[in-house]
Design an enzyme around this catalytic site. Structure first.
Site, PDB file in Angstrom:
ATOM      1  N   SER A  58       0.847  -1.202   0.000  1.00  0.00           N
ATOM      2  CA  SER A  58       0.000   0.000   0.000  1.00  0.00           C
ATOM      3  C   SER A  58       0.876   1.243   0.000  1.00  0.00           C
ATOM      4  CB  SER A  58      -0.885   0.017   1.244  1.00  0.00           C
ATOM      5  OG  SER A  58      -1.543   1.261   1.359  1.00  0.00           O
ATOM      6  N   TYR A  64      -1.918  -0.385  10.278  1.00  0.00           N
ATOM      7  CA  TYR A  64      -2.058  -0.924   8.919  1.00  0.00           C
ATOM      8  C   TYR A  64      -0.865  -0.493   8.057  1.00  0.00           C
ATOM      9  CZ  TYR A  64      -3.868  -1.006   4.085  1.00  0.00           C
ATOM     10  OH  TYR A  64      -4.025  -1.186   2.732  1.00  0.00           O
TER      11      TYR A  64
HETATM   12  P1  NAP Z   1     -11.624  -5.529  -0.032  1.00  0.00           P
HETATM   13  O1  NAP Z   1     -12.391  -4.882  -1.139  1.00  0.00           O
HETATM   14  O2  NAP Z   1     -12.008  -5.214   1.369  1.00  0.00           O
HETATM   15  O3  NAP Z   1     -11.661  -7.105  -0.279  1.00  0.00           O
HETATM   16  C1  NAP Z   1     -11.204  -7.945   0.713  1.00  0.00           C
HETATM   17  C2  NAP Z   1     -11.018  -9.336   0.128  1.00  0.00           C
HETATM   18  O4  NAP Z   1     -10.179 -10.080   1.001  1.00  0.00           O
HETATM   19  C3  NAP Z   1     -12.329 -10.106   0.025  1.00  0.00           C
HETATM   20  O5  NAP Z   1     -12.242 -10.926  -1.115  1.00  0.00           O
HETATM   21  C4  NAP Z   1     -12.344 -10.919   1.317  1.00  0.00           C
HETATM   22  O6  NAP Z   1     -13.085 -12.133   1.231  1.00  0.00           O
HETATM   23  C5  NAP Z   1     -10.864 -11.266   1.415  1.00  0.00           C
HETATM   24  N1  NAP Z   1     -10.415 -11.607   2.765  1.00  0.00           N
HETATM   25  C6  NAP Z   1     -10.386 -10.833   3.874  1.00  0.00           C
HETATM   26  N2  NAP Z   1      -9.836 -11.502   4.893  1.00  0.00           N
HETATM   27  C7  NAP Z   1      -9.528 -12.742   4.423  1.00  0.00           C
HETATM   28  C8  NAP Z   1      -8.945 -13.896   4.991  1.00  0.00           C
HETATM   29  N3  NAP Z   1      -8.563 -13.926   6.276  1.00  0.00           N
HETATM   30  N4  NAP Z   1      -8.775 -14.985   4.213  1.00  0.00           N
HETATM   31  C9  NAP Z   1      -9.153 -14.978   2.911  1.00  0.00           C
HETATM   32  N5  NAP Z   1      -9.705 -13.908   2.307  1.00  0.00           N
HETATM   33  C10 NAP Z   1      -9.884 -12.806   3.064  1.00  0.00           C
HETATM   34  O7  NAP Z   1     -10.073  -5.180  -0.130  1.00  0.00           O
HETATM   35  P2  NAP Z   1      -9.252  -4.360  -1.239  1.00  0.00           P
HETATM   36  O8  NAP Z   1      -9.461  -2.915  -1.004  1.00  0.00           O
HETATM   37  O9  NAP Z   1      -9.469  -4.939  -2.584  1.00  0.00           O
HETATM   38  O10 NAP Z   1      -7.759  -4.673  -0.758  1.00  0.00           O
HETATM   39  C11 NAP Z   1      -6.951  -5.651  -1.375  1.00  0.00           C
HETATM   40  C12 NAP Z   1      -5.511  -5.346  -1.004  1.00  0.00           C
HETATM   41  O11 NAP Z   1      -5.165  -4.043  -1.482  1.00  0.00           O
HETATM   42  C13 NAP Z   1      -5.231  -5.334   0.500  1.00  0.00           C
HETATM   43  O12 NAP Z   1      -3.971  -5.874   0.774  1.00  0.00           O
HETATM   44  C14 NAP Z   1      -5.217  -3.841   0.829  1.00  0.00           C
HETATM   45  O13 NAP Z   1      -4.448  -3.569   1.970  1.00  0.00           O
HETATM   46  C15 NAP Z   1      -4.588  -3.304  -0.436  1.00  0.00           C
HETATM   47  N6  NAP Z   1      -4.831  -1.867  -0.651  1.00  0.00           N
HETATM   48  C16 NAP Z   1      -6.079  -1.403  -0.906  1.00  0.00           C
HETATM   49  C17 NAP Z   1      -6.261  -0.044  -1.103  1.00  0.00           C
HETATM   50  C18 NAP Z   1      -7.607   0.558  -1.404  1.00  0.00           C
HETATM   51  O14 NAP Z   1      -7.711   1.804  -1.430  1.00  0.00           O
HETATM   52  N7  NAP Z   1      -8.639  -0.248  -1.632  1.00  0.00           N
HETATM   53  C19 NAP Z   1      -5.173   0.824  -1.039  1.00  0.00           C
HETATM   54  C20 NAP Z   1      -3.937   0.301  -0.761  1.00  0.00           C
HETATM   55  C21 NAP Z   1      -3.754  -1.051  -0.586  1.00  0.00           C
HETATM   56  P3  NAP Z   1     -14.692 -12.162   1.562  1.00  0.00           P
HETATM   57  O15 NAP Z   1     -15.351 -11.493   0.381  1.00  0.00           O
HETATM   58  O16 NAP Z   1     -15.008 -13.613   1.656  1.00  0.00           O
HETATM   59  O17 NAP Z   1     -14.884 -11.394   2.830  1.00  0.00           O
END
Ligand code: NAP
Length: 248
Positions: free
Chosen positions: A143, A157
């Protein structure tokens, strides 16, 4: 080569977009999810509709024994994993460091850091069984918070993502002599559900105008970078970071 990619947390957000993108590039995609079967099923349906291949794998990625059995199930269903996208990352309600307790901090580290190590460990075992291990690769989803610090929101985080940056550098050096590449992407403000978990679903809209590009990013924009880093086109790239943060 039978390209089999595990995308952890692929039912929603960046993981879901990455699964769809990689399927379009000929990977068999292991779509991991924790609880949202419906969302995972939707991702698989999208992949099948575009002529791709994949399967669903429920597993809590923060449970070591569940990860070991996840890799065994993927091997049985799709073949050995040749590519890994370590994508699961969670955050908790926004707060300042002075309000955080050890339980919260440890929960973040255990969910965001340890599973990347364990998944990589299991993936490396699979890579060794491939006839051409040097085509295998890992992308860690870090991130921009690792650079920016997450002040007043979630320094815990941000620190967990700092650990992922160090992990990326260290693992890339350990695997370089085997030609196995390890890289990371560092998304900034991307429209996904994660911001709801932090207590501010509209966070990206609040911050968008402050970014040099003046907007939030999409999961697909992050997925494109992940796909490139995994591909042969990035064959001389390892230990590198792509920032997808609108210029910040
Ligand atoms: P998200 O929309 O909240 O999606 C979370 C995903 O992770 C879902 O598929 C969820 O499954 C799964 N998950 C959560 N805990 C889990 C576990 N213990 N075991 C297996 N699956 C699990 O997240 P996102 O925003 O796409 O983030 C993805 C990555 O990008 C993360 O590492 C985050 O830190 C990084 N990131 C995101 C942003 C942003 O602005 N969105 C920015 C920087 C970095 P379920 O659907 O079954 O709950």
């Amino acid at each position: 080569m039978n390209k089999v990619v595990l995308v952890s947390g692929a039912s929603r957000g960046i993981g879901a977009a990455t699964a769809v993108k990689l399927a379009s590039e000929g990977y068999k995609v292991a779509i991991n999810y924790k609880q949202n079967y419906q969302a995972a099923e939707y991702v698989l349906a999208k992949i099948k509709l575009q002529g791709g291949d994949g399967a669903l794998f429920q597993a809590d990625i923060s449970d070591e024994s569940a990860v070991v059995s996840l890799f065994a199930q993927i091997q049985q269903t799709l073949g050995p994993v040749s590519h890994l996208v370590n994508n699961v990352g969670v955050l908790q309600t926004q707060m300042r460091v002075e309000q955080m307790d050890a339980e919260r901090i440890n929960a973040i580290l255990m969910q965001n850091v340890t599973p990347y190590f364990i998944c990589a460990r299991e993936a490396i075992k699979h890579f060794k069984t491939h006839h051409d291990p040097k085509l295998c690769a890992i992308v860690n989803v870090s991130s921009a918070a690792s650079r920016l610090g997450g002040a007043n929101e979630y320094v815990d985080y941000a620190a967990s993502k700092g650990a992922i940056d160090s992990f990326t550098t260290g693992l890339s050096l350990e695997l370089a002599s085997q030609d196995i590449r390890v890289n990371a992407v560092r998304p900034g403000c991307i429209y996904t559900d994660i911001h709801k978990d932090g207590g501010e679903p509209e966070r990206v809209d609040r911050l968008a105008s402050l970014l040099p590009l003046g907007r939030g990013g999409t999961s697909e924009e992050v997925a494109n970078a992940i796909a490139w880093l995994l591909s042969k086109q990035a064959s001389y790239v390892t230990g590198s970071f792509i920032d997808l943060a609108g210029g910040k």
